[in-house]
Design a protein around this motif. Structure first.
Motif, PDB file in Angstrom:
ATOM      1  N   ILE A  26       6.805   3.068   0.132  1.00  9.13           N
ATOM      2  CA  ILE A  26       6.044   4.048   0.428  1.00  9.13           C
ATOM      3  C   ILE A  26       6.242   5.362   1.379  1.00  9.13           C
ATOM      4  N   HIS A  80       5.248   8.743   2.370  1.00  6.21           N
ATOM      5  CA  HIS A  80       3.788   9.926   2.972  1.00  6.21           C
ATOM      6  C   HIS A  80       4.100  11.096   2.051  1.00  6.21           C
ATOM      7  N   LEU A 130       5.640   6.706  -4.393  1.00  5.89           N
ATOM      8  CA  LEU A 130       6.397   5.521  -4.519  1.00  5.89           C
ATOM      9  C   LEU A 130       8.080   5.242  -5.159  1.00  5.89           C
ATOM     10  N   LEU A 174       2.392   9.107  -5.543  1.00  7.57           N
ATOM     11  CA  LEU A 174       1.777   8.343  -3.934  1.00  7.57           C
ATOM     12  C   LEU A 174       0.177   7.873  -4.295  1.00  7.57           C
ATOM     13  N   TYR A 224      -1.633   5.087  -5.972  1.00  3.54           N
ATOM     14  CA  TYR A 224      -2.099   3.863  -5.515  1.00  3.54           C
ATOM     15  C   TYR A 224      -2.374   4.338  -3.868  1.00  3.54           C
ATOM     16  N   LEU A 225      -2.389   5.086  -3.062  1.00  2.00           N
ATOM     17  CA  LEU A 225      -2.704   4.750  -1.613  1.00  2.00           C
ATOM     18  C   LEU A 225      -3.730   5.598  -1.550  1.00  2.00           C
ATOM     19  N   ARG A 258      -4.722   2.442   6.132  1.00  2.00           N
ATOM     20  CA  ARG A 258      -4.596   2.969   4.703  1.00  2.00           C
ATOM     21  C   ARG A 258      -3.916   1.651   4.252  1.00  2.00           C
ATOM     22  N   TYR A 259      -4.181   1.790   3.122  1.00  2.00           N
ATOM     23  CA  TYR A 259      -3.659   0.727   2.122  1.00  2.00           C
ATOM     24  C   TYR A 259      -3.117   0.666   0.859  1.00  2.00           C
ATOM     25  N   LEU A 260      -2.334   0.075   0.399  1.00  2.00           N
ATOM     26  CA  LEU A 260      -1.387   0.192  -0.488  1.00  2.00           C
ATOM     27  C   LEU A 260      -1.968  -0.719  -1.767  1.00  2.00           C
ATOM     28  N   GLN A 280      -3.946  -6.239  -2.015  1.00  2.00           N
ATOM     29  CA  GLN A 280      -3.351  -4.610  -1.227  1.00  2.00           C
ATOM     30  C   GLN A 280      -3.086  -4.578   0.066  1.00  2.00           C
TER      31      GLN A 280
END
Length: 466
Positions: free
Chosen positions: A236, A238, A242, A339, A342-343, A351-353, A425
């Motif tokens: 990941i 930011h 990805l 990104l 999926y984020l 935050r979660y993937l 997740q």
């Protein structure tokens, strides 16, 4: 001392009560009708079991047991159960909780799964269940070695009747083969075969734990693609994307190839020569992929084609050589995805993937899957949420300009099939100030170089006589 003895007596009484209640519930249920359809068209065996369960006892039943022979338990990849609600056009399906269960008095080392009903089944009530279970490595090649021009024949071992701890009033089992070529099958009357289908039953009023072993010997030339080990790394960033890297160790899990390999014969008589081999694979990738590459130890492989779409992308590629039984190939697939797809940010600020677990290759068994999620530096309190059990661990990875390293969430699972390709997740906390760490390091480094250069230019280091 007396208090301790009293507590022990109460514990024993509770254990005895629970064991008796479990036994009585097993006796209070019966299966009115069972229909099992086993699909043998691939090397992944899929069994669809329809059960009509009736409570013939006096007390409500909260759950029931599914039994499997020990030869299937070790190859069982997944068990799912749905409760059928309504009738005909208004029929709906309600997912039920299914988990492994240990039974101390299991006959012949049978394995169990406990299915919890959505609501307790009252006396005299019935419920219809749809059960799906998937078996891997259950087709045994025979003969175990074949030449390039021979077709692949396999054995499948099972039972003509459903193994169950409950009495079954009526049942039937159907086997679907990939072709009409069936060398032999065990006859347990009534049994008959029509085209690609073998039917056992109907059988009436079978006692609990009835078992009638059968063997089906048939042709199966489907690709026996087995990934011995797959390591997927999701990194990941930011800053906008990805990066996914997938390392495959692939093998052909069918009958071993014997003799020499003729490329001329393979190319000229493909329908006959090498019918059990495969030379093309299909990987289903996320939509909006970019920077896709496919390479092995030698270098980049150009025999691939990428099709992108709004819902998915498909990468069709070929190894450097066709794979016959026992042959192996190692390769790497890599790609990037945006990104923002999926984020996400949870209501609590974390935050979660949200990504897909499993293997992108179609109709493939993965013996060992390791999925690594590399979080940005400075991430804390990581946690993973999955709909099934996996082994979880935490590691640290160092990359460019890292100071304390990046937290890596490691998820590991064995015996993975396409049904495991479901979203999962990974949650974590992250302060935006950490995004400035690397730019500040670069600015500081350039500033230090600039000051050093300026000082070097203005300092006179010549030796002058006084």
């Amino acid at each position: 001392m007396a208090a301790r003895n009293w507590i022990f007596a109460v514990a024993v009484a509770v254990a005895v009560f629970l064991s008796l209640s479990t036994f009585s519930s097993a006796q209070d249920l019966q299966i009115v009708n069972a229909e099992r359809r086993i699909d043998l068209s691939s090397h992944i065996v899929k069994a669809f079991l329809t059960l009509k369960v009736e409570n013939i006892g006096k007390d409500p039943a909260a759950d029931m047991l599914l039994a499997f022979p020990p030869t299937q338990i070790k190859n069982l990849a997944m068990v799912q159960a749905l409760a059928v609600m309504g009738k005909k056009k208004k029929k709906t399906y309600l997912p039920l909780d299914v988990k492994p269960s240990e039974q101390p008095d299991a006959p012949n080392d049978a394995g169990y799964f406990l299915v919890s009903f959505a609501t307790p089944l009252g006396p005299g009530e019935t419920v219809t269940l749809e059960v799906l279970y998937i078996l891997t490595h259950s087709l045994e090649p025979f003969p175990v070695e074949i030449t390039q021009s021979e077709s692949q024949l396999v054995y499948y071992h099972d039972s003509a009747v459903v193994l169950s701890p409950y009495r079954i009033k009526q049942q039937a089992t159907f086997f679907k083969t990939p072709s009409t070529r069936v060398e032999s099958f065990t006859s347990v009357e009534p049994a008959n075969r029509a085209g690609k289908e073998i039917k056992y039953g109907p059988y009436e009023d079978r006692a609990p734990y009835s078992y009638a072993p059968v063997i089906v010997h048939f042709e199966n030339n489907s690709p026996f693609a087995v990934v011995e080990e797959l390591v997927r790394e999701i990194e990941i960033s930011h800053w906008g994307s990805l990066q996914i890297t997938e390392n495959y160790r692939l093998t052909h899990g069918g009958a071993r190839h014997k003799g020499v390999f003729s490329r001329v014969e393979y190319q000229s008589r493909r329908s006959i020569s090498g019918s059990s081999s495969f030379n093309a694979l299909l990987a289903v990738l996320p939509p909006r992929v970019n920077s896709v590459y496919y390479r092995d130890d030698i270098g980049n492989i150009s025999t691939s084609h990428l099709r992108t779409g709004f819902k998915k992308s498909e990468l069709e590629f070929e190894p450097r050589y066709p794979l016959f039984g026992g042959w192996r190939a190692t390769f790497v697939i890599g790609y990037r995805v945006p990104l923002e797809d999926y984020l996400f940010e949870a209501p609590d600020g974390r935050r979660y993937l949200n990504f897909t677990f499993g293997c992108p290759l179609v109709e493939t068994i993965v013996n060992k899957l390791t999925l690594k999620v590399v979080l940005p530096e400075g991430s804390k309190d990581p946690s993973a949420v999955l709909p099934f059990t996996v082994n979880q661990d935490l590691q640290v990875k160092y990359s460019y300009l890292d100071i304390v390293g990046r937290t890596v969430v490691v998820l590991q699972k064995d015996n993975v099939v396409p049904t495991h390709n479901v979203p999962f997740q990974v949650y974590y906390t992250f302060k935006p100030i950490y995004m400035l760490a690397e730019p500040l390091m670069l600015v500081s480094a350039f500033f230090f170089v600039f000051v050093t250069s300026l000082a070097y230019v203005h300092i006179d280091l010549n030796i002058v006589k006084k």
